[in-house]
Write a protein that holds these residues in place. Structure first.
Motif, PDB file in Angstrom:
ATOM      1  N   LEU A 229     -31.702   3.370 -23.140  1.00  0.00           N
ATOM      2  CA  LEU A 229     -31.933   3.634 -21.723  1.00  0.00           C
ATOM      3  C   LEU A 229     -32.828   2.570 -21.087  1.00  0.00           C
ATOM      4  N   VAL A 230     -33.574   1.870 -21.922  1.00  0.00           N
ATOM      5  CA  VAL A 230     -34.404   0.763 -21.469  1.00  0.00           C
ATOM      6  C   VAL A 230     -34.042  -0.457 -22.311  1.00  0.00           C
TER       7      VAL A 230
ATOM      8  N   SER B 202     -42.960   7.300 -24.458  1.00  0.00           N
ATOM      9  CA  SER B 202     -41.602   7.596 -23.994  1.00  0.00           C
ATOM     10  C   SER B 202     -40.778   6.333 -23.790  1.00  0.00           C
ATOM     11  N   THR B 203     -41.425   5.235 -23.455  1.00  0.00           N
ATOM     12  CA  THR B 203     -40.710   3.968 -23.284  1.00  0.00           C
ATOM     13  C   THR B 203     -40.079   3.544 -24.606  1.00  0.00           C
TER      14      THR B 203
ATOM     15  N   ALA C 168     -36.162  15.565 -24.964  1.00  0.00           N
ATOM     16  CA  ALA C 168     -37.309  15.235 -24.133  1.00  0.00           C
ATOM     17  C   ALA C 168     -38.028  16.504 -23.670  1.00  0.00           C
TER      18      ALA C 168
ATOM     19  N   ARG D 283     -37.019   5.726 -25.146  1.00  0.00           N
ATOM     20  CA  ARG D 283     -35.945   5.338 -24.230  1.00  0.00           C
ATOM     21  C   ARG D 283     -35.304   4.013 -24.662  1.00  0.00           C
TER      22      ARG D 283
ATOM     23  N   ARG E  98     -31.762  12.705 -28.615  1.00  0.00           N
ATOM     24  CA  ARG E  98     -33.094  12.657 -28.008  1.00  0.00           C
ATOM     25  C   ARG E  98     -33.382  13.995 -27.344  1.00  0.00           C
TER      26      ARG E  98
ATOM     27  N   THR F  54     -28.026  -1.789 -27.223  1.00  0.00           N
ATOM     28  CA  THR F  54     -27.607  -2.047 -25.841  1.00  0.00           C
ATOM     29  C   THR F  54     -26.226  -2.706 -25.765  1.00  0.00           C
TER      30      THR F  54
ATOM     31  N   TYR G 180     -40.670  -1.805 -17.290  1.00  0.00           N
ATOM     32  CA  TYR G 180     -39.943  -1.511 -16.057  1.00  0.00           C
ATOM     33  C   TYR G 180     -40.366  -2.503 -14.986  1.00  0.00           C
TER      34      TYR G 180
ATOM     35  N   ASP H 181     -39.484  13.800 -28.029  1.00  0.00           N
ATOM     36  CA  ASP H 181     -40.471  13.272 -27.086  1.00  0.00           C
ATOM     37  C   ASP H 181     -41.204  14.442 -26.433  1.00  0.00           C
TER      38      ASP H 181
END
Length: 259
Positions: A58-59, A49-50, A92, A53, A90, A74, A18, A172
């Motif tokens: 999401l990342v 969690s990264t 969480a 994601r 997912r 992506t 990030y 997660d």
């Protein structure tokens, strides 16, 4: 390699973070239909969690890539995003935070089952059977979501994910609010349900007991990368890395049983 052998999700040389800072790097991971669940364990803030994601898009990776059935996650187009969200679920720690708290459990799960049938991926289960898969009794069906305790919401979130008969389930810290005495039964039933469907499972947690019950293979995440991999008992028995020793010291009774 046949199409059934192509990993549902694959991370290759994944680095992500990030604001220009990579939290994880050099991550290689595969989730394949019908394969045993895979676990990732590590301390809070290690980057678990990264990874999740990044797997769901999401990342965006700064290096390497993540693919869904061979396609870059992506770059999944609008036409395929609905299928991606149905196939890759997912769950969480916050559970079902995006569900109207006035909705009843049977309405929420029933809607998901209907949508799965329309999408051509019928689960074949009833609401009562979905609840049983996460160790909840049928009496929870008429309850409003907002009246449920935290652990009950987390289990309904798991049932909701199972309703779409996903190809991959990314968990997660999914049972943090569940009574520790119940976690074993929940994960046992969840393991049976996902095995019956051939669902690939990734469990991300700091709970050694949980990962030992579900995952034959675990990866220890520290310093942003995997520092040890294998069966949990073997990983703990060969605790050369300080992070592995730290996990064992934080849960000495569990570690002693698994060695």
């Amino acid at each position: 390699m046949s199409s059934t052998d192509t990993p549902i999700l694959r991370a290759t040389g994944l680095a992500a973070g990030y604001g220009g800072r990579d939290v994880v790097h050099g991550i290689d991971l595969e989730l394949t239909h019908g394969a045993p669940p895979v676990g990732i364990i590590g301390s809070s803030g290690a980057g678990k969690s990264t990874i999740v994601r990044a797997l769901v898009g999401l990342v965006k990776p700064t290096q390497g890539h993540v693919t869904w059935s061979g396609r870059t996650v992506t770059r999944v187009g609008l036409r395929d995003k609905k299928a991606f969200r149905a196939q890759v679920r997912r769950v969480a720690q916050e559970g079902i935070a995006d569900v109207d708290p006035r909705s009843t459990v049977d309405r929420v799960l029933g809607k998901a089952l209907t949508e799965a049938r329309r999408a051509g991926t019928p689960n074949g289960s009833t609401v009562t059977e979905l609840l049983a898969d996460v160790a909840l009794e049928g009496r929870f069906a008429p309850r409003q979501v907002g009246t449920l305790a935290g652990g009950e919401k987390q289990r309904v979130a798991l049932a909701l994910a199972l309703a779409t008969r996903p190809a991959a389930l990314l968990l997660d810290e999914p049972l943090t609010a569940v009574d520790p005495a119940m976690r074993g039964e929940v994960v046992r039933r969840l393991g049976e349900a996902t095995a019956a469907q051939g669902t690939a499972v990734l469990l991300v947690t700091h709970d050694l007991e949980l990962v030992e019950r579900l995952c034959p293979t675990v990866h220890v995440l520290a310093d942003g990368t995997f520092v040890a991999s294998g069966p949990l008992s073997a990983v703990l028995a060969d605790a050369e890395h300080p992070a592995v020793r730290g996990l064992a010291e934080a849960a000495p009774q569990a570690a002693q049983r698994f060695r």
